[in-house]
Design a protein around this motif. Structure first.
Motif, PDB file in Angstrom:
ATOM      1  N   GLN A 174       0.822  -1.211   0.000  1.00  0.00           N
ATOM      2  CA  GLN A 174       0.000   0.000   0.000  1.00  0.00           C
ATOM      3  C   GLN A 174       0.858   1.262   0.000  1.00  0.00           C
ATOM      4  O   GLN A 174       0.551   2.241  -0.688  1.00  0.00           O
ATOM      5  N   LEU A 175       1.936   1.241   0.766  1.00  0.00           N
ATOM      6  CA  LEU A 175       2.799   2.417   0.836  1.00  0.00           C
ATOM      7  C   LEU A 175       3.530   2.666  -0.478  1.00  0.00           C
ATOM      8  O   LEU A 175       3.809   3.819  -0.824  1.00  0.00           O
ATOM      9  N   HIS A 176       3.832   1.611  -1.206  1.00  0.00           N
ATOM     10  CA  HIS A 176       4.487   1.785  -2.510  1.00  0.00           C
ATOM     11  C   HIS A 176       3.656   2.687  -3.421  1.00  0.00           C
ATOM     12  O   HIS A 176       4.210   3.463  -4.211  1.00  0.00           O
ATOM     13  N   TRP A 177       2.324   2.567  -3.314  1.00  0.00           N
ATOM     14  CA  TRP A 177       1.421   3.321  -4.182  1.00  0.00           C
ATOM     15  C   TRP A 177       0.865   4.569  -3.492  1.00  0.00           C
ATOM     16  O   TRP A 177      -0.170   5.084  -3.901  1.00  0.00           O
ATOM     17  N   SER A 178       1.534   5.064  -2.457  1.00  0.00           N
ATOM     18  CA  SER A 178       1.090   6.251  -1.732  1.00  0.00           C
ATOM     19  C   SER A 178       2.130   7.354  -1.870  1.00  0.00           C
ATOM     20  O   SER A 178       3.333   7.086  -1.823  1.00  0.00           O
ATOM     21  N   SER A 179       1.651   8.596  -1.999  1.00  0.00           N
ATOM     22  CA  SER A 179       2.589   9.702  -2.196  1.00  0.00           C
ATOM     23  C   SER A 179       2.321  10.909  -1.316  1.00  0.00           C
ATOM     24  O   SER A 179       3.250  11.677  -1.030  1.00  0.00           O
ATOM     25  N   SER A 180       1.091  11.118  -0.877  1.00  0.00           N
ATOM     26  CA  SER A 180       0.786  12.348  -0.147  1.00  0.00           C
ATOM     27  C   SER A 180       0.226  12.117   1.251  1.00  0.00           C
ATOM     28  O   SER A 180      -0.140  13.079   1.928  1.00  0.00           O
ATOM     29  N   ILE A 181       0.136  10.877   1.697  1.00  0.00           N
ATOM     30  CA  ILE A 181      -0.419  10.591   3.025  1.00  0.00           C
ATOM     31  C   ILE A 181       0.471  11.210   4.097  1.00  0.00           C
ATOM     32  O   ILE A 181       1.682  10.969   4.140  1.00  0.00           O
ATOM     33  N   ALA A 182      -0.135  12.007   4.973  1.00  0.00           N
ATOM     34  CA  ALA A 182       0.603  12.725   6.021  1.00  0.00           C
ATOM     35  C   ALA A 182      -0.060  12.464   7.372  1.00  0.00           C
ATOM     36  O   ALA A 182      -0.857  13.272   7.850  1.00  0.00           O
ATOM     37  N   PRO A 183       0.262  11.350   8.011  1.00  0.00           N
ATOM     38  CA  PRO A 183      -0.361  11.043   9.302  1.00  0.00           C
ATOM     39  C   PRO A 183       0.042  12.057  10.374  1.00  0.00           C
ATOM     40  O   PRO A 183       1.116  12.664  10.306  1.00  0.00           O
ATOM     41  N   ALA A 184      -0.820  12.209  11.388  1.00  0.00           N
ATOM     42  CA  ALA A 184      -0.468  13.064  12.527  1.00  0.00           C
ATOM     43  C   ALA A 184       0.710  12.484  13.289  1.00  0.00           C
ATOM     44  O   ALA A 184       1.494  13.214  13.902  1.00  0.00           O
ATOM     45  N   ALA A 185       0.835  11.173  13.278  1.00  0.00           N
ATOM     46  CA  ALA A 185       2.001  10.471  13.832  1.00  0.00           C
ATOM     47  C   ALA A 185       2.081   9.132  13.128  1.00  0.00           C
ATOM     48  O   ALA A 185       1.055   8.555  12.756  1.00  0.00           O
ATOM     49  N   ALA A 186       3.305   8.641  12.930  1.00  0.00           N
ATOM     50  CA  ALA A 186       3.495   7.399  12.179  1.00  0.00           C
ATOM     51  C   ALA A 186       4.563   6.551  12.836  1.00  0.00           C
ATOM     52  O   ALA A 186       5.500   7.074  13.451  1.00  0.00           O
ATOM     53  N   ALA A 187       4.420   5.230  12.695  1.00  0.00           N
ATOM     54  CA  ALA A 187       5.369   4.312  13.322  1.00  0.00           C
ATOM     55  C   ALA A 187       5.798   3.222  12.353  1.00  0.00           C
ATOM     56  O   ALA A 187       4.983   2.693  11.597  1.00  0.00           O
ATOM     57  N   VAL A 188       7.094   2.909  12.402  1.00  0.00           N
ATOM     58  CA  VAL A 188       7.632   1.707  11.768  1.00  0.00           C
ATOM     59  C   VAL A 188       8.041   0.780  12.902  1.00  0.00           C
ATOM     60  O   VAL A 188       8.994   1.056  13.633  1.00  0.00           O
ATOM     61  N   LEU A 189       7.305  -0.302  13.070  1.00  0.00           N
ATOM     62  CA  LEU A 189       7.570  -1.222  14.184  1.00  0.00           C
ATOM     63  C   LEU A 189       8.903  -1.938  14.016  1.00  0.00           C
ATOM     64  O   LEU A 189       9.702  -2.021  14.951  1.00  0.00           O
ATOM     65  N   LEU A 213       6.767   7.708   7.009  1.00  0.00           N
ATOM     66  CA  LEU A 213       7.340   8.744   7.871  1.00  0.00           C
ATOM     67  C   LEU A 213       7.549  10.076   7.160  1.00  0.00           C
ATOM     68  O   LEU A 213       7.696  11.110   7.819  1.00  0.00           O
ATOM     69  N   ALA A 214       7.579  10.064   5.847  1.00  0.00           N
ATOM     70  CA  ALA A 214       8.064  11.220   5.094  1.00  0.00           C
ATOM     71  C   ALA A 214       7.312  12.501   5.405  1.00  0.00           C
ATOM     72  O   ALA A 214       7.922  13.574   5.532  1.00  0.00           O
ATOM     73  N   LEU A 215       5.990  12.435   5.542  1.00  0.00           N
ATOM     74  CA  LEU A 215       5.181  13.636   5.720  1.00  0.00           C
ATOM     75  C   LEU A 215       4.542  13.704   7.103  1.00  0.00           C
ATOM     76  O   LEU A 215       3.641  14.516   7.331  1.00  0.00           O
ATOM     77  N   SER A 216       5.022  12.872   8.025  1.00  0.00           N
ATOM     78  CA  SER A 216       4.453  12.856   9.382  1.00  0.00           C
ATOM     79  C   SER A 216       5.297  13.716  10.313  1.00  0.00           C
ATOM     80  O   SER A 216       6.530  13.641  10.289  1.00  0.00           O
ATOM     81  N   PRO A 217       4.672  14.534  11.179  1.00  0.00           N
ATOM     82  CA  PRO A 217       5.454  15.358  12.109  1.00  0.00           C
ATOM     83  C   PRO A 217       6.076  14.574  13.259  1.00  0.00           C
ATOM     84  O   PRO A 217       6.973  15.086  13.928  1.00  0.00           O
ATOM     85  N   GLY A 234      16.903  10.158  11.486  1.00  0.00           N
ATOM     86  CA  GLY A 234      17.092  11.446  10.847  1.00  0.00           C
ATOM     87  C   GLY A 234      15.848  12.309  10.803  1.00  0.00           C
ATOM     88  O   GLY A 234      15.861  13.389  10.223  1.00  0.00           O
ATOM     89  N   HIS A 235      14.766  11.854  11.427  1.00  0.00           N
ATOM     90  CA  HIS A 235      13.506  12.598  11.409  1.00  0.00           C
ATOM     91  C   HIS A 235      13.576  13.771  12.383  1.00  0.00           C
ATOM     92  O   HIS A 235      14.207  13.680  13.438  1.00  0.00           O
ATOM     93  N   PRO A 236      12.898  14.882  12.089  1.00  0.00           N
ATOM     94  CA  PRO A 236      12.929  16.026  13.009  1.00  0.00           C
ATOM     95  C   PRO A 236      12.332  15.748  14.385  1.00  0.00           C
ATOM     96  O   PRO A 236      12.708  16.395  15.362  1.00  0.00           O
ATOM     97  N   ALA A 237      11.401  14.789  14.476  1.00  0.00           N
ATOM     98  CA  ALA A 237      10.763  14.490  15.768  1.00  0.00           C
ATOM     99  C   ALA A 237      10.739  12.985  15.993  1.00  0.00           C
ATOM    100  O   ALA A 237       9.686  12.348  15.968  1.00  0.00           O
ATOM    101  N   PRO A 238      11.910  12.373  16.239  1.00  0.00           N
ATOM    102  CA  PRO A 238      11.950  10.923  16.445  1.00  0.00           C
ATOM    103  C   PRO A 238      11.539  10.548  17.862  1.00  0.00           C
ATOM    104  O   PRO A 238      11.877  11.228  18.831  1.00  0.00           O
ATOM    105  N   VAL A 239      10.810   9.457  17.962  1.00  0.00           N
ATOM    106  CA  VAL A 239      10.440   8.873  19.252  1.00  0.00           C
ATOM    107  C   VAL A 239      10.713   7.379  19.153  1.00  0.00           C
ATOM    108  O   VAL A 239      10.271   6.739  18.196  1.00  0.00           O
TER     109      VAL A 239
END
Length: 466
Positions: A174-189, A213-217, A234-239
C-alpha cells in the motif's frame, strides 16, 4: 480531489478495489474495471454505472488515473504501461487520503499510521482501544481489514464525519502506491526480510516502509530494531520505544511499569502485568500504540484503560486449549520468520509447527536463535525442506516430524485432515509443561485458503485431542 467526470481505471476488485470503485462512483467519476472478480461484485458495480473491461495489459485511452489493488506488482504489464504513458497510479489508501471529509473545525480526522514487518494489526487494534477509551470516535482501518475509503467518507446522522480519529495499518504494498499521506504520527515497528519477491529487493521493501514517515510530524520506532530505528533517526521528531529503562525522548519499561518520557516527564502508563497479551514483542506493540496516542494528546489514564482492556485478535498468540498439561497456542498470523521468532521467544520450551511458503525469506537466523527452545518440530508445506535443512545445521538433536503437504502427492487429503495429522504428531513430541506452537514462519496458500483457515483448522484439531 475533484473526480467528477474523470476517467479512472480500478485494477483489482478485492475488498479494497471494490470499495475504491464505489467511492469513485459516488464522486461522479467514469469508472473502468479490470481483473478477475466475482460476478456479484461486477454486477453490483456495473449496475451502479461502472464499465467492466475484463483483463487488460494496456491502459485504455482517456484514462486519467489508475487505482490499483495492493496485490498488483509494479511490473504488472498494465501498471508498467501506465508508467510509460505518464498516468498516475495510486492505491486505495492514497485515494482515501485525497477523499477525506473535513470535520466541524474544517480539518479531517487525523490518521495515526503503523507499518512494519510484524505486529501491525496488534498495534493498530491496541491503538483503536486506547482512542476509544479516550472518548474518541475511532476505528482501525486499512490493511487491518476495513477499507479506508469507507471510513473517510462515512458520515454520522448529523452529516459530520463518522470518525474523529483513524488508526491506520499500512502494508509495504500500500505504501508503494502512496505519495501524499501525512499522518499526525506514524510508526515503523520493525523491518525484516519479507516480500522481497514483490518489491525486488530488501532495500526497496525497506524504502516502501519508510514512506509512512516522510510527511508525518512525529516518527516512532522500536529502538531494538536496527532498521526501523535507523529510519526514524534522521527525522525532526523521532520517538523510540524500548523494553528497558527509557531515556529522555523514549517510552519504555521501568521496574515492570510502562513509562512515557517522550510526551511527558516520567508519566506512568500501566503495569506490564495488566497487559493480557504475552511476549516482549507485545510490550513493544503497546508502547508504540501508546506513543501514537500520546502524540495527539491522549492522556495516560486512557492509555492504561485501553491497553488493560485489550485482549488481542484471532490467530495471534491465542491459547486454544491445555491438553494433558500441554498448552496449544495458535499464532497462524506469524507468516514470516521475524513474526515466528517473536512468538517463539514468549515460551521456554516449544514443539514448533512450521512451514508453508517462505516467500524468499531466509529462515536460518530464526532457527539458530530459537534452537535451544525447541523440544520438537513438525514441518509441513512446500518449503518444509528449507526449514528442515536449517534445523539439521542449527538444531541437529531436535526431533523433527515431516507431514507431507502442499504437493501433488497430497491432492486427495484435505487441509483439515493434514492439520489433524500435524497436531497429533506435535502431541506425540510434547510433554507436560511444553507449548505446542503454530507459528509457521511462512504463508499458508500452498495448503490452506489463508492464515485464518490454517488457524481454525489447528484449533479444531486441538479440540479433537481433548
Amino acid at each position: 480531489m475533484d473526480l467528477a467526470r474523470r476517467t479512472v481505471l480500478v485494477a483489482g476488485l478485492g475488498i479494497s478495489g471494490a470499495a475504491a470503485a464505489r467511492a469513485l462512483l459516488a464522486e461522479g467519476a467514469h469508472v473502468l474495471l479490470t481483473d478477475a472478480a466475482s460476478p456479484a461484485v461486477v454486477g453490483e458495480l456495473t449496475d451502479a454505472g461502472a464499465s467492466w473491461l475484463g483483463a487488460l495489459d494496456t491502459v485504455p485511452e482517456g484514462t486519467e488515473l489508475v487505482v490499483t489493488s495492493p496485490g498488483w506488482r509494479p511490473d504488472a504489464p498494465l501498471l508498467a504501461d501506465a508508467a510509460r504513458r505518464g498516468v498516475e497510479v495510486i492505491g486505495e489508501p492514497e485515494l482515501a487520503w485525497r477523499l477525506r471529509i473535513p470535520g466541524p473545525g474544517g480539518t479531517p480526522a487525523p490518521w495515526l499510521a503503523v507499518t512494519g514487518t510484524n505486529g501491525k494489526t496488534t498495534t493498530v487494534t491496541m491503538l483503536e482501544a486506547i482512542l476509544l477509551a479516550a472518548g474518541r470516535r475511532a476505528v482501525a482501518a486499512g490493511n487491518v481489514g476495513r477499507p479506508l475509503v469507507e471510513v473517510v467518507t462515512a458520515r454520522a446522522d448529523d452529516g459530520t464525519p463518522a470518525y474523529d480519529a483513524v488508526a491506520v495499518e499500512l502494508s509495504s504494498f500500500q505504501l508503494h502506491w502512496s505519495s501524499s499521506i501525512a499522518p499526525a504520527a506514524a510508526a515503523v515497528l520493525n523491518v525484516a526480510d519479507d516480500h522481497t519477491d514483490w518489491h525486488g529487493s530488501f532495500a526497496a521493501y525497506r524504502d516502501a516502509k519508510a514512506r509512512i514517515l516522510a510527511l508525518s510530524p512525529v516518527a516512532v520506532a522500536d529502538a531494538g530494531d536496527p532498521v526501523a530505528a535507523a529510519l526514524v533517526a534522521g527525522h525532526p521528531a523521532p520517538v523510540t520505544v524500548t523494553v528497558g529503562e527509557p531515556a529522555p525522548g523514549q517510552l519504555g519499561v521501568r521496574a515492570g511499569v510502562l513509562v512515557d518520557r517522550a510526551f511527558g516527564d516520567d508519566i506512568v502508563l500501566l503495569d506490564r502485568t495488566e497487559l493480557q497479551v504475552p511476549g516482549p514483542h507485545n510490550i513493544v506493540n503497546a508502547l508504540v500504540a501508546a506513543a501514537l496516542a500520546r502524540a495527539i494528546g491522549v492522556d495516560a489514564d486512557a492509555v492504561r484503560r485501553g491497553l488493560a482492556g485489550f485482549r488481542g485478535g484471532a490467530h495471534r498468540n491465542v491459547l486454544v486449549a491445555t491438553v494433558d498439561g500441554v498448552d496449544y497456542v495458535d499464532d497462524s498470523k506469524a507468516t514470516n520468520p521475524h513474526a515466528a521468532g517473536a512468538s517463539l521467544a514468549a515460551y521456554p520450551r516449544v514443539v514448533w509447527i512450521a512451514g508453508g511458503l517462505l516467500k524468499g525469506a531466509d529462515v536460518d537466523p530464526l532457527v539458530a536463535a530459537v534452537a535451544s527452545r525447541l523440544a520438537g518440530v513438525v514441518l509441513l508445506g512446500r518449503d518444509r525442506a528449507v526449514i528442515a535443512a536449517s534445523l539439521a545445521r542449527h538444531a541437529p538433536v531436535v526431533p523433527v516430524v515431516t507431514v507431507v503437504s502442499g504437493d501433488d502427492d497430497r491432492v486427495d487429503t484435505s487441509a483439515e485432515a493434514t492439520m489433524t495429522e500435524i497436531v497429533e504428531a506435535a502431541a506425540g513430541l510434547a510433554r507436560p509443561g511444553d507449548t505446542v506452537l503454530l507459528a509457521p514462519a511462512a504463508a499458508s496458500f500452498d495448503v490452506f485458503r489463508d492464515y485464518a483457515h490454517r488457524g481454525r483448522a489447528f484449533a479444531d484439531a486441538v479440540r479433537a485431542l481433548g
